[in-house]
Design an enzyme around this catalytic site. Sequence first.
Site, PDB file in Angstrom:
ATOM      1  N   CYS A 179     -13.397  -3.376  12.923  1.00  0.00           N
ATOM      2  CA  CYS A 179     -14.476  -3.819  12.053  1.00  0.00           C
ATOM      3  C   CYS A 179     -15.752  -4.007  12.882  1.00  0.00           C
ATOM      4  O   CYS A 179     -15.735  -4.734  13.888  1.00  0.00           O
ATOM      5  CB  CYS A 179     -14.106  -5.131  11.369  1.00  0.00           C
ATOM      6  SG  CYS A 179     -15.457  -5.842  10.375  1.00  0.00           S
ATOM      7  N   GLU A 234      -1.349  -1.198  -5.869  1.00  0.00           N
ATOM      8  CA  GLU A 234      -2.579  -0.594  -6.363  1.00  0.00           C
ATOM      9  C   GLU A 234      -2.293   0.239  -7.609  1.00  0.00           C
ATOM     10  O   GLU A 234      -1.201   0.789  -7.766  1.00  0.00           O
ATOM     11  CB  GLU A 234      -3.198   0.290  -5.277  1.00  0.00           C
ATOM     12  CG  GLU A 234      -2.283   1.398  -4.792  1.00  0.00           C
ATOM     13  CD  GLU A 234      -2.811   2.056  -3.537  1.00  0.00           C
ATOM     14  OE1 GLU A 234      -3.993   2.467  -3.557  1.00  0.00           O
ATOM     15  OE2 GLU A 234      -2.055   2.169  -2.566  1.00  0.00           O
ATOM     16  N   ASP A 265      -3.202   1.107   7.002  1.00  0.00           N
ATOM     17  CA  ASP A 265      -2.368   0.830   5.831  1.00  0.00           C
ATOM     18  C   ASP A 265      -2.023  -0.655   5.706  1.00  0.00           C
ATOM     19  O   ASP A 265      -1.910  -1.182   4.593  1.00  0.00           O
ATOM     20  CB  ASP A 265      -1.083   1.666   5.875  1.00  0.00           C
ATOM     21  CG  ASP A 265      -1.380   3.160   5.895  1.00  0.00           C
ATOM     22  OD1 ASP A 265      -2.436   3.555   5.373  1.00  0.00           O
ATOM     23  OD2 ASP A 265      -0.557   3.930   6.430  1.00  0.00           O
ATOM     24  N   CYS A 274     -13.126 -10.245   7.165  1.00  0.00           N
ATOM     25  CA  CYS A 274     -14.496 -10.691   6.862  1.00  0.00           C
ATOM     26  C   CYS A 274     -15.103  -9.983   5.655  1.00  0.00           C
ATOM     27  O   CYS A 274     -16.252 -10.244   5.320  1.00  0.00           O
ATOM     28  CB  CYS A 274     -15.393 -10.505   8.089  1.00  0.00           C
ATOM     29  SG  CYS A 274     -15.826  -8.771   8.436  1.00  0.00           S
ATOM     30  N   ASP A 285       0.859  -1.181   0.000  1.00  0.00           N
ATOM     31  CA  ASP A 285       0.000   0.000   0.000  1.00  0.00           C
ATOM     32  C   ASP A 285       0.895   1.230   0.000  1.00  0.00           C
ATOM     33  O   ASP A 285       1.668   1.449   0.938  1.00  0.00           O
ATOM     34  CB  ASP A 285      -0.902   0.008   1.248  1.00  0.00           C
ATOM     35  CG  ASP A 285      -1.721   1.279   1.353  1.00  0.00           C
ATOM     36  OD1 ASP A 285      -2.449   1.580   0.396  1.00  0.00           O
ATOM     37  OD2 ASP A 285      -1.613   1.971   2.381  1.00  0.00           O
ATOM     38  N   CYS A 337     -12.656  -4.675   5.474  1.00  0.00           N
ATOM     39  CA  CYS A 337     -12.007  -5.522   6.471  1.00  0.00           C
ATOM     40  C   CYS A 337     -11.383  -6.714   5.753  1.00  0.00           C
ATOM     41  O   CYS A 337     -12.064  -7.456   5.045  1.00  0.00           O
ATOM     42  CB  CYS A 337     -13.032  -6.007   7.495  1.00  0.00           C
ATOM     43  SG  CYS A 337     -12.376  -7.246   8.653  1.00  0.00           S
ATOM     44  N   CYS A 363     -16.826  -8.168  12.551  1.00  0.00           N
ATOM     45  CA  CYS A 363     -16.062  -9.251  13.190  1.00  0.00           C
ATOM     46  C   CYS A 363     -15.189  -8.768  14.344  1.00  0.00           C
ATOM     47  O   CYS A 363     -14.491  -9.566  14.975  1.00  0.00           O
ATOM     48  CB  CYS A 363     -15.194  -9.965  12.153  1.00  0.00           C
ATOM     49  SG  CYS A 363     -13.834  -8.965  11.496  1.00  0.00           S
TER      50      CYS A 363
END
Length: 212
Positions: free
Chosen positions: A184, A108, A194, A163, A14, A160, A187
């Site tokens: 989250c 990315e 990051d 999940c 990232d 997340c 979960c």
Amino acid sequence: MVYEESQPGSVGIDLNIENFLTDSNGQVVANPRHYRNSRKRLAKEQRTLSRRARRAKREHRSLKTSQNYQKQRRLVAQLHDKVRTQRQHFLHQLSTTLIKSHDLVVAEELRSKNLLKNHALAMSISDVGWRTFLGMLTYKAALYGTTFMTVNPRNTTQTCSKCTFVMGTEGTKKLTLDQRKWQCPRCQTEHIRDWNAAQNILNKGLKKIKLA
């Protein structure tokens, strides 16, 4: 630059401004901010260059023959060259280590064109050299037999990685830029922003390979 070599495998990265990158294993590489660290010196020497140009103009002297102006011009050029050299050295070292240490590297897709319209971020984005870095990863992957790919960054910071719950859905609010850690709501997994994004980037890459 410190990046520890790991056992061959897959890694997602990232790219961000706060730190240059965070990988899916949790390693963080600091942003060296080469231009920002030299900005004051560069601004000072550039002002001196402008003063000497104005003085030569007032005295009706050609800039080509003005020794003081030419000396200052060379100094400013050397400072810019130093920043470029430092940035290139950093990017080369990091890209080589990443490619040689892994079988698969996923990053990315860059969409910095629109971000550059934000003047508050423009300097930081230009300073980190993201496009140059991804270009290095691309050609070095071919040299060392590593697979390198980019994926759509959509929701990589909002999802997340455990999940797949997406912030901003089911009545929740999207994470803001200053929220570096979050939990989250589905979960209850605690995330470092990051690191979680890097894991999602890797997952997208692995899915892309599986569907190919």
